[in-house]
Design a protein around this motif. Structure first.
Motif, PDB file in Angstrom:
ATOM      1  N   CYS A  99      -5.332  -5.485  -2.357  1.00 14.34           N
ATOM      2  CA  CYS A  99      -3.993  -4.458  -2.058  1.00 14.34           C
ATOM      3  C   CYS A  99      -3.593  -4.238  -3.691  1.00 14.34           C
ATOM      4  O   CYS A  99      -3.043  -2.995  -3.829  1.00 14.34           O
ATOM      5  CB  CYS A  99      -3.354  -4.727  -1.158  1.00 14.34           C
ATOM      6  SG  CYS A  99      -3.800  -4.709   0.489  1.00 14.34           S
ATOM      7  N   SER A 116     -10.578  -3.209   5.824  1.00 10.54           N
ATOM      8  CA  SER A 116     -10.632  -2.026   5.061  1.00 10.54           C
ATOM      9  C   SER A 116     -10.242  -2.075   3.709  1.00 10.54           C
ATOM     10  O   SER A 116     -10.607  -1.582   2.641  1.00 10.54           O
ATOM     11  CB  SER A 116      -9.726  -0.988   5.633  1.00 10.54           C
ATOM     12  OG  SER A 116      -8.591  -1.070   5.620  1.00 10.54           O
ATOM     13  N   HIS A 117      -9.175  -2.966   3.307  1.00 10.67           N
ATOM     14  CA  HIS A 117      -8.806  -3.109   1.909  1.00 10.67           C
ATOM     15  C   HIS A 117      -9.902  -3.878   1.155  1.00 10.67           C
ATOM     16  O   HIS A 117     -10.065  -3.224  -0.174  1.00 10.67           O
ATOM     17  CB  HIS A 117      -7.689  -4.280   1.894  1.00 10.67           C
ATOM     18  CG  HIS A 117      -6.423  -3.586   2.793  1.00 10.67           C
ATOM     19  ND1 HIS A 117      -5.551  -4.876   3.415  1.00 10.67           N
ATOM     20  CD2 HIS A 117      -5.986  -2.532   3.084  1.00 10.67           C
ATOM     21  CE1 HIS A 117      -4.669  -4.131   4.068  1.00 10.67           C
ATOM     22  NE2 HIS A 117      -4.815  -2.861   3.731  1.00 10.67           N
ATOM     23  N   LEU A 163      -6.166   6.218  -3.347  1.00  8.19           N
ATOM     24  CA  LEU A 163      -5.921   5.518  -1.928  1.00  8.19           C
ATOM     25  C   LEU A 163      -6.519   6.568  -0.872  1.00  8.19           C
ATOM     26  O   LEU A 163      -7.470   6.140   0.027  1.00  8.19           O
ATOM     27  CB  LEU A 163      -4.880   5.040  -1.781  1.00  8.19           C
ATOM     28  CG  LEU A 163      -4.299   4.122  -2.922  1.00  8.19           C
ATOM     29  CD1 LEU A 163      -2.875   3.478  -2.470  1.00  8.19           C
ATOM     30  CD2 LEU A 163      -5.231   2.743  -2.532  1.00  8.19           C
ATOM     31  N   CYS A 164      -6.135   7.707  -0.937  1.00  7.85           N
ATOM     32  CA  CYS A 164      -6.710   8.669   0.067  1.00  7.85           C
ATOM     33  C   CYS A 164      -8.221   8.934   0.175  1.00  7.85           C
ATOM     34  O   CYS A 164      -8.713   8.894   1.134  1.00  7.85           O
ATOM     35  CB  CYS A 164      -5.760   9.985  -0.121  1.00  7.85           C
ATOM     36  SG  CYS A 164      -4.155  10.046   0.338  1.00  7.85           S
ATOM     37  N   SER A 175      -7.721  -3.021   9.695  1.00  9.37           N
ATOM     38  CA  SER A 175      -7.039  -2.605   8.519  1.00  9.37           C
ATOM     39  C   SER A 175      -7.015  -3.348   7.301  1.00  9.37           C
ATOM     40  O   SER A 175      -7.142  -3.126   6.205  1.00  9.37           O
ATOM     41  CB  SER A 175      -5.638  -2.128   8.965  1.00  9.37           C
ATOM     42  OG  SER A 175      -4.941  -3.553   9.478  1.00  9.37           O
ATOM     43  N   THR A 188       0.714  -1.236  -0.058  1.00 10.97           N
ATOM     44  CA  THR A 188       0.006   0.119  -0.041  1.00 10.97           C
ATOM     45  C   THR A 188       0.901   1.410  -0.032  1.00 10.97           C
ATOM     46  O   THR A 188       0.519   2.461  -0.367  1.00 10.97           O
ATOM     47  CB  THR A 188      -1.023   0.120   1.126  1.00 10.97           C
ATOM     48  OG1 THR A 188      -0.295  -0.068   2.257  1.00 10.97           O
ATOM     49  CG2 THR A 188      -1.911  -1.166   1.180  1.00 10.97           C
ATOM     50  N   SER A 196      -9.985   5.577   1.354  1.00  4.44           N
ATOM     51  CA  SER A 196      -9.672   5.044   2.579  1.00  4.44           C
ATOM     52  C   SER A 196     -10.644   5.413   3.605  1.00  4.44           C
ATOM     53  O   SER A 196     -11.405   6.357   3.545  1.00  4.44           O
ATOM     54  CB  SER A 196      -8.251   5.413   3.132  1.00  4.44           C
ATOM     55  OG  SER A 196      -8.106   7.010   3.146  1.00  4.44           O
ATOM     56  N   GLN A 215     -12.732  -1.077   0.525  1.00  5.83           N
ATOM     57  CA  GLN A 215     -12.382  -0.033  -0.589  1.00  5.83           C
ATOM     58  C   GLN A 215     -12.611  -0.481  -1.809  1.00  5.83           C
ATOM     59  O   GLN A 215     -12.768   0.447  -2.676  1.00  5.83           O
ATOM     60  CB  GLN A 215     -10.847   0.380  -0.623  1.00  5.83           C
ATOM     61  CG  GLN A 215     -10.575   0.961   1.031  1.00  5.83           C
ATOM     62  CD  GLN A 215      -9.233   1.110   1.251  1.00  5.83           C
ATOM     63  OE1 GLN A 215      -8.286   1.019   0.339  1.00  5.83           O
ATOM     64  NE2 GLN A 215      -8.547   1.643   2.346  1.00  5.83           N
TER      65      GLN A 215
END
Length: 392
Positions: free
Chosen positions: A248, A277-278, A345-346, A274, A224, A349, A281
């Motif tokens: 990812c 969360s991948h 990604l930002c 965490s 990431t 996220s 997204q």
């Protein structure tokens, strides 16, 4: 070829390497630089070649050495990565070679041989191929169905770093062509118990199976962090944590026989937030819930429908398809591609958790990895039987 300019550089004594790193910082030399060089020499790292030969774990200990400031360490790391990149490619492309009208022309003009990662303590489980601006990392631990053991994770992280140091603009992650299982997931044998005993035969409670120190978690973090796109070339079934590896990736191409299953609920494993969360997204929330709650696989057709796979092609066309995609990305403006990846990604996220929520989830995970259910799931896995969970 031996005797090239990069080999001459790598013969420098370690004191000169530290001096070169200091020069890179743009700051004046300090007496502490001599302390760092002396410490490295005492550790039998007497030349740049020996510094280059250190594993990631060994190199990380340099941060504890006297005289090792953060600025100097970062410069030393950059020198090391550049040397590794030169070792992979054998030479640097000139600016003229980098000015190309077609990415495929650059790839064929700068084709490099396959570079294999091997450590004295572990056999080869990953192969790296750098051709022009395209790097390929291929898992080849067929005997273990490419399970993500510590060796595989560490060598893949090193492969990513070497590809980036070589100046690639895109990285392809794949297994050998024709495999039935792309990866069997996290190697459960690497799970640690409190008393240090083996996961299969020990009796004490487990440690956190997905702590920050876990090699698999560190691999996900490396994936990431990198600025270049990562393309997943997936043939065969993908199990457990290997599905997280695919999540990812920035783009995925599969075959009609490809399937994905995320299986922590089948073995009593408390997956962390965490990692989840991948999936959130890149997939619809209810699909993520079903996959995690049930542990059942989804087909390539379903993965394509929900947007997890970008394309599905016949197995015999898979390599050609992923190479075409890689060359397209490699021909685009690299600074823009890196910016776009970072921005996406930002934006995608998940927001940071409130401290009290994080603490609550961590306590629930701790209770789970200390539970009888996790012990039952692990033993059932090793004994190849269905687990009987009791909720305690």
């Amino acid at each position: 070829p031996r005797g090239g300019p990069w080999e001459e550089v790598m013969s420098r004594p370690i004191a000169e390497v530290v001096a070169a790193a200091r020069a890179r910082t743009g700051k004046d030399a300090r007496s502490s630089d001599d302390e760092l060089a002396a410490w490295l020499d005492a550790q039998e790292v007497t030349s740049e070649a020996e510094l280059l030969g250190l594993s990631d774990v060994a190199f990380a200990t340099v941060g504890q050495a006297p005289g090792a400031s953060l600025v100097l360490l970062d410069a030393l790391r950059q020198l090391r990565e550049e040397a590794l990149g030169q070792r992979i490619q054998g030479r640097r492309l000139s600016k003229a070679e980098l000015s190309f009208a077609d990415a495929s022309e650059a790839a064929s003009a700068s084709a490099a041989p396959v570079v294999t990662l091997t450590e004295a303590s572990s056999r080869q489980v990953v192969e790296i191929n750098v051709q022009g601006f395209v790097g390929t990392i291929m898992m080849c631990n067929d005997a273990k169905r490419n399970a993500f053991s510590t060796d595989v994770c560490d060598q893949m992280r090193e492969g990513i770093r070497r590809c980036c140091a070589a100046g690639v603009r895109v990285i392809v992650l794949r297994a050998r062509p024709g495999v039935k299982v792309w990866s069997a997931g996290h190697d459960i044998r690497d799970f640690k118990r409190i008393d240090g005993s083996a996961a299969q035969t020990g009796s004490s409670k487990f440690q956190d199976p997905l702590s920050r120190e876990d090699s698999f978690v560190q691999l996900l973090a490396e994936m990431t962090r990198i600025q270049v796109p990562l393309l997943g070339c997936v043939e065969g079934s993908v199990w457990g944590a290997a599905t997280d590896i695919c999540a990812c990736c920035d783009c995925l191409v599969g075959t009609p026989t490809t399937s994905f299953a995320i299986t922590p609920a089948k073995i009593g494993l408390p997956y962390n937030a965490s990692g989840m969360s991948h999936f959130v997204q890149v997939m619809p929330l209810h699909v993520v819930k079903w996959m995690f709650f049930s542990g059942e696989p989804i087909s390539a057709e379903e993965a394509l429908r929900v947007g997890f796979l970008n394309e599905v092609v016949p197995a015999e066309q898979l390599t050609e398809k992923i190479e075409d995609m890689a060359l397209i990305i490699a021909s685009r403006a690299p600074l823009v591609v890196s910016l776009l990846k970072k921005q996406i990604l930002c934006i995608a996220s998940t927001p940071n958790m409130a401290p009290e929520v994080f603490e609550e989830l961590h306590e629930m995970r701790r209770q789970t990895w200390n539970s009888n259910d996790m012990e039952e799931g692990i033993q059932a896995f090793f004994n190849k039987r269905k687990p009987v969970f009791r909720g305690d």
